[in-house]
Design an enzyme around this catalytic site. Structure first.
Site, PDB file in Angstrom:
ATOM      1  CB  CYS A   1      -0.895  -0.031   1.251  1.00 31.09           C
ATOM      2  SG  CYS A   1      -1.945   1.403   1.457  1.00 31.09           S
TER       3      CYS A   1
ATOM      4  CB  SER B   1      -0.333   3.797   4.105  1.00 33.37           C
ATOM      5  OG  SER B   1      -1.538   4.229   3.570  1.00 33.37           O
TER       6      SER B   1
ATOM      7  CG  HIS C   1       2.860   8.183   2.757  1.00 36.00           C
ATOM      8  ND1 HIS C   1       3.202   9.378   2.183  1.00 36.00           N
ATOM      9  CD2 HIS C   1       1.642   7.876   2.267  1.00 36.00           C
ATOM     10  CE1 HIS C   1       2.238   9.774   1.388  1.00 36.00           C
ATOM     11  NE2 HIS C   1       1.261   8.869   1.411  1.00 36.00           N
TER      12      HIS C   1
ATOM     13  CG  HIS D   1      -1.330  -0.801   6.537  1.00 31.70           C
ATOM     14  ND1 HIS D   1      -0.238  -0.461   5.772  1.00 31.70           N
ATOM     15  CD2 HIS D   1      -2.415  -0.382   5.867  1.00 31.70           C
ATOM     16  CE1 HIS D   1      -0.656   0.145   4.677  1.00 31.70           C
ATOM     17  NE2 HIS D   1      -1.978   0.204   4.705  1.00 31.70           N
TER      18      HIS D   1
ATOM     19  CB  CYS E   1      -5.686  -1.286   3.842  1.00 30.91           C
ATOM     20  SG  CYS E   1      -5.290   0.465   3.574  1.00 30.91           S
TER      21      CYS E   1
END
Ligand code: CXF
Ligand code: ZN
Length: 361
Positions: free
Chosen positions: A38, A40, A43, A59, A161
């Site tokens: 993902c 995220s 990041h 996650h 997610c």
């Protein structure tokens, strides 16, 4: 136990053999089967979000419960589960008022300086208490949701997610109504779910905005009625033109200040912009002072404003009925060892969603 460790921002993930603790009160030990790759996670790799290094990312995960700590009753050994990245306490004001996604009450006694993972004598943190880029996770059991036998763990991971985040942003956060016009900036894993949820909600116009032409093609398959290549044209103008003056809902699914502001500009008077992407914490999103007169709304959406025990089973039911496409989101499957290549490909924009096969059932 093998895990991919992020030792510092802007470095590749490194495979390491970690020690994992027994599950304590309120925790479960879960064997990871599938983990989604993902933005995220990216990041944290890129350092736009601060992490507690060394750290295990991941996650968007599903697996099988192996051990239970004292007091855990919501799942049993052998259950196939979504490993949610929020673990609601079930008792606080947020949980009680139907906003468990915002719950911040710890459900276990584990402290950040005594994490479940260690590398030698060094503590290793887990992203969102999950740390799914590992063969096993010890995590708060309240974040686990048992899935039916006929749902694959690939699908379950994505519901953990991108599907929940995108679907929930439309249905729960924005409450898109039939006949609405919608613009979605970013046709990645989350954006495609916003698009297909908007279609399900009965939106009459769904404009997908991206800079990668082939992602716009995928967006059409998921229900976009129009597409705008923001690399070739002014996206705000294009959306305003296509919608006849602005959309009812502008969704931002990238995580940038500029695109959040664009989503706001794309919304018409009385419209709403929903920021779904992880905009870096120090950024400020600026909107016109005329917000009052235009009665526009700028809203954040975290984890699709999920009420997990209502929304996740509902999403799985819509998937079974063929109304939500989750299989089609997965454009590539990787072996665990290929994790850095998986992130390189995500960065390049070549894939919508890819998953890592970390374990087998
Ligand atoms: C993120 C938000 C921050 C914690 C982990 C998950 N959301 C979705 O990708
Ligand atoms: Zn995610």
């Amino acid at each position: 136990m093998k895990a991919a460790v992020l030792n510092a921002a802007q470095t590749p993930l490194e495979m390491a053999d970690l020690t994992i603790d027994e599950p304590g009160a309120g925790e479960a030990l879960v064997r990871v089967v599938t983990a989604g790759v993902c933005h995220s996670d990216l990041h944290f790799i890129e350092g736009t979000y601060p992490g507690r290094y060394p750290m295990v990312l991941g996650h968007e995960v599903a697996g099988i419960v192996e051990e239970l700590g004292p007091g855990v009753t919501n799942v049993a050994k052998g259950d196939r589960v979504i490993m949610g990245f929020v673990q609601p306490c079930g008792h606080c004001n947020y949980c009680d008022s139907g906003r468990p996604n915002l719950c911040g009450t710890p459900t276990t006694a584990r402290r950040p300086d005594q994490p479940a993972l260690t590398l030698g004598d060094q503590p290793v943190s887990q992203m969102a208490n999950v740390g799914g880029f590992a063969e096993q996770s010890v995590m708060p059991a309240s974040g686990l949701l048992k899935i039916p036998d006929d749902i694959s763990l690939d699908v379950a991971a994505l519901v953990g997610c991108s599907v929940m985040t995108g679907y929930g942003a439309v249905v729960n956060t924005a409450k898109v109504e039939p006949g609405s016009s919608v613009a979605v900036i970013g046709a990645g894993g989350v954006g495609l779910n916003i698009i297909q949820a908007a279609r399900l909600a009965g939106a009459s116009q769904i404009i997908a905005v991206d800079m990668v032409e082939h992602k716009l093609g995928i967006a059409k398959d998921f229900g976009a009625t129009d597409t705008v290549n923001a690399g070739e044209t002014d996206a705000i103008q294009a959306v305003q033109q296509l919608s006849g003056g602005g959309v009812d809902f502008g969704f931002e699914a990238i995580g940038l200040k500029a695109t959040s502001e664009q989503a706001y500009e794309m919304a018409k008077r009385g419209g709403m912009a929903v920021v779904v992407g992880m905009v870096p914490p120090m950024e400020k999103i600026e909107v016109s002072g005329m917000i009052w007169m235009q009665e526009k709304t700028l809203k954040g959406s975290f984890y699709g404003s999920a009420r997990f025990h209502t929304d996740m089973p509902r999403i799985l039911e819509l998937y079974k009925q063929g109304k939500l496409d989750i299989d089609g989101l997965v454009t590539k499957r990787w072996e665990f060892d290929e994790i850095n290549e998986a992130f390189d490909m995500l960065k390049s924009g070549e894939v919508a969603r890819s998953v890592l096969a970390i374990g087998s059932e």
